[in-house]
Design a protein around this motif. Structure first.
Motif, mmCIF file in Angstrom:
data_model
loop_
_atom_site.group_PDB
_atom_site.id
_atom_site.type_symbol
_atom_site.label_atom_id
_atom_site.label_comp_id
_atom_site.label_asym_id
_atom_site.label_seq_id
_atom_site.Cartn_x
_atom_site.Cartn_y
_atom_site.Cartn_z
ATOM 1 N N LEU A 159 1.031 -1.251 -0.096
ATOM 2 C CA LEU A 159 0.211 -0.232 -0.144
ATOM 3 C C LEU A 159 0.966 1.293 0.070
ATOM 4 C CD1 LEU A 159 -2.337 -1.211 2.847
ATOM 5 C CD2 LEU A 159 -2.925 -1.163 0.468
ATOM 6 N N PRO A 160 0.386 2.441 -0.611
ATOM 7 C CA PRO A 160 1.203 3.725 -0.280
ATOM 8 C C PRO A 160 1.339 4.030 0.959
ATOM 9 C CG PRO A 160 -0.812 3.818 -1.678
ATOM 10 C CD PRO A 160 -1.041 2.570 -1.123
ATOM 11 N N THR A 161 0.754 3.577 1.985
ATOM 12 C CA THR A 161 1.000 3.830 3.454
ATOM 13 C C THR A 161 2.131 2.944 4.189
ATOM 14 O OG1 THR A 161 -0.806 2.680 3.910
ATOM 15 C CG2 THR A 161 -1.099 4.962 3.923
ATOM 16 N N ASP A 162 2.339 2.052 3.070
ATOM 17 C CA ASP A 162 3.540 1.099 3.808
ATOM 18 C C ASP A 162 5.046 1.551 3.619
ATOM 19 O OD1 ASP A 162 1.303 -0.843 3.914
ATOM 20 O OD2 ASP A 162 2.080 -2.079 2.440
ATOM 21 N N ILE A 163 5.528 1.427 5.035
ATOM 22 C CA ILE A 163 6.966 2.255 5.072
ATOM 23 C C ILE A 163 7.974 1.069 4.945
ATOM 24 C CG2 ILE A 163 8.327 3.454 6.573
ATOM 25 C CD1 ILE A 163 6.120 4.923 5.910
ATOM 26 N N PRO A 164 8.955 1.108 4.150
ATOM 27 C CA PRO A 164 9.857 0.278 3.906
ATOM 28 C C PRO A 164 10.825 0.172 4.962
ATOM 29 C CG PRO A 164 10.010 1.874 2.356
ATOM 30 C CD PRO A 164 8.936 2.322 2.778
ATOM 31 N N LEU A 165 11.449 -0.868 5.115
ATOM 32 C CA LEU A 165 12.394 -1.064 6.133
ATOM 33 C C LEU A 165 13.694 -0.784 5.600
ATOM 34 C CD1 LEU A 165 11.504 -4.401 7.590
ATOM 35 C CD2 LEU A 165 10.975 -2.479 8.641
ATOM 36 N N HIS A 166 14.723 -0.213 6.454
ATOM 37 C CA HIS A 166 16.240 -0.361 5.827
ATOM 38 C C HIS A 166 16.957 -1.424 6.047
ATOM 39 C CE1 HIS A 166 14.864 4.108 7.351
ATOM 40 N NE2 HIS A 166 15.466 4.114 6.008
ATOM 41 N N ALA A 167 16.613 -2.338 6.932
ATOM 42 C CA ALA A 167 17.461 -3.569 7.182
ATOM 43 C C ALA A 167 16.513 -4.664 7.557
ATOM 44 C CB ALA A 167 18.812 -3.345 8.271
ATOM 45 N N TYR A 168 16.928 -5.701 7.577
ATOM 46 C CA TYR A 168 16.093 -6.957 8.011
ATOM 47 C C TYR A 168 17.192 -8.105 8.463
ATOM 48 C CZ TYR A 168 13.955 -11.493 6.878
ATOM 49 O OH TYR A 168 13.459 -12.868 6.792
ATOM 50 N N LEU A 169 16.925 -8.179 9.992
ATOM 51 C CA LEU A 169 17.717 -9.049 10.901
ATOM 52 C C LEU A 169 17.180 -10.358 10.990
ATOM 53 C CD1 LEU A 169 20.117 -8.551 12.910
ATOM 54 C CD2 LEU A 169 18.432 -8.047 14.630
ATOM 55 N N THR A 170 18.021 -11.329 10.618
ATOM 56 C CA THR A 170 17.749 -12.818 10.720
ATOM 57 C C THR A 170 18.763 -13.495 11.897
ATOM 58 O OG1 THR A 170 18.840 -13.895 8.832
ATOM 59 C CG2 THR A 170 16.866 -12.890 8.510
ATOM 60 N N PRO A 171 18.496 -14.601 12.331
ATOM 61 C CA PRO A 171 19.499 -15.330 12.957
ATOM 62 C C PRO A 171 20.829 -15.642 12.290
ATOM 63 C CG PRO A 171 17.501 -16.463 13.475
ATOM 64 C CD PRO A 171 17.222 -15.445 12.379
ATOM 65 N N SER A 172 20.931 -15.766 11.055
ATOM 66 C CA SER A 172 21.955 -15.867 10.072
ATOM 67 C C SER A 172 22.570 -14.702 9.506
ATOM 68 C CB SER A 172 21.773 -17.039 9.251
ATOM 69 O OG SER A 172 20.910 -16.685 8.197
ATOM 70 N N GLY A 173 22.033 -13.375 9.693
ATOM 71 C CA GLY A 173 22.910 -12.415 9.020
ATOM 72 C C GLY A 173 21.481 -11.217 8.864
ATOM 73 N N VAL A 174 22.101 -10.384 7.976
ATOM 74 C CA VAL A 174 21.536 -9.057 7.682
ATOM 75 C C VAL A 174 21.265 -8.819 6.343
ATOM 76 C CG1 VAL A 174 21.658 -6.537 8.060
ATOM 77 C CG2 VAL A 174 22.257 -8.233 9.819
ATOM 78 N N TRP A 175 20.031 -8.464 5.961
ATOM 79 C CA TRP A 175 19.726 -7.769 4.744
ATOM 80 C C TRP A 175 19.789 -6.267 4.644
ATOM 81 C CZ3 TRP A 175 19.325 -11.664 0.599
ATOM 82 C CH2 TRP A 175 19.288 -12.924 0.997
ATOM 83 N N ARG A 176 20.162 -5.773 4.007
ATOM 84 C CA ARG A 176 19.809 -4.128 3.925
ATOM 85 C C ARG A 176 19.222 -3.660 2.473
ATOM 86 N NH1 ARG A 176 23.113 -2.031 8.203
ATOM 87 N NH2 ARG A 176 24.568 -3.530 8.876
ATOM 88 N N PHE A 177 18.271 -2.659 2.676
ATOM 89 C CA PHE A 177 17.503 -2.145 1.391
ATOM 90 C C PHE A 177 18.106 -0.772 1.125
ATOM 91 C CE2 PHE A 177 15.106 -5.138 4.080
ATOM 92 C CZ PHE A 177 15.273 -6.372 3.055
#
Length: 197
Positions: A179-197
């Motif tokens: 949705l237009p109101t959805d705010i994206p994340l800068h990063a995603y933390l999991t037990p094995s690592g990090v994803w960055r956007f």
């Protein structure tokens, strides 16, 4: 999950998470704590917003992060959310080792408002965001209430939004019904690592 709609992802992910044992959640939560301190400048933050886990839904045990911050006596202050009587918005209150907590109507622990100072959304350097899944653009699937999107929209332009999951899922390619109101994340933390956007 070919069409990657939020409802479809939510159902599948909740079922997988619910099937995990308490020991598995505990171990993965410890790994999450390690990853956070390893990959983010935690000691430089002044204010960190942290959600308190709903254990029966197998959410990440964020108490491990909270207790490590308190134990290491870092100069980072913590705040946790309180759902407001309108049922759609959050306010945020300081969390210290002495803050009394009470469960809200969903069973989520919250600071007792009369005992804790309120903290403005604009004050946070980083926000730990609960989620079920995320796509390659950083859009998340939560529980569907929109609480966090409304909150994140009020934060400062330099606030880091970090999604936290006990599952080691890679981001899906694309969530179909963002949705237009959805705010994206800068990063995603999991037990094995990090994803960055």
């Amino acid at each position: 999950m070919e069409d990657f709609t939020k409802a479809k992802i939510r159902r599948a992910t909740l079922a997988r998470r619910q099937a995990m044992s308490a020991a598995e959640i505990a171990q993965r939560s410890q790994q999450l704590c390690k990853q956070l301190f390893q990959h983010f400048p935690v000691a430089e933050w002044r204010w960190l917003h942290v959600f308190l886990p709903l254990a029966r839904h197998n959410e990440p045990d964020t108490w491990l992060i909270i207790q490590r911050l308190w134990a290491e006596k870092l100069d980072v202050r913590l705040a946790a959310p309180v759902v407001q009587p309108d049922g759609i918005s959050l306010k945020h209150y300081e969390l210290t080792p002495n803050t009394p907590l009470q469960d809200n109507r969903w069973g989520i622990p919250e600071p007792v408002v009369v005992a804790a100072p309120e903290v403005s959304a604009a004050a946070f350097d980083a926000v730990l965001v609960p989620l079920l899944a995320v796509d390659e653009a950083g859009h998340r699937v939560g529980y569907g209430g929109g609480f966090y999107d409304r909150f994140l929209a009020q934060c400062g332009s330099n606030t880091s939004f970090i999604g936290v999951s006990v599952l080691d899922d890679a981001p899906v390619a694309h969530i179909a019904d963002v949705l237009p109101t959805d705010i994206p994340l800068h990063a995603y933390l999991t037990p094995s690592g990090v994803w960055r956007f």
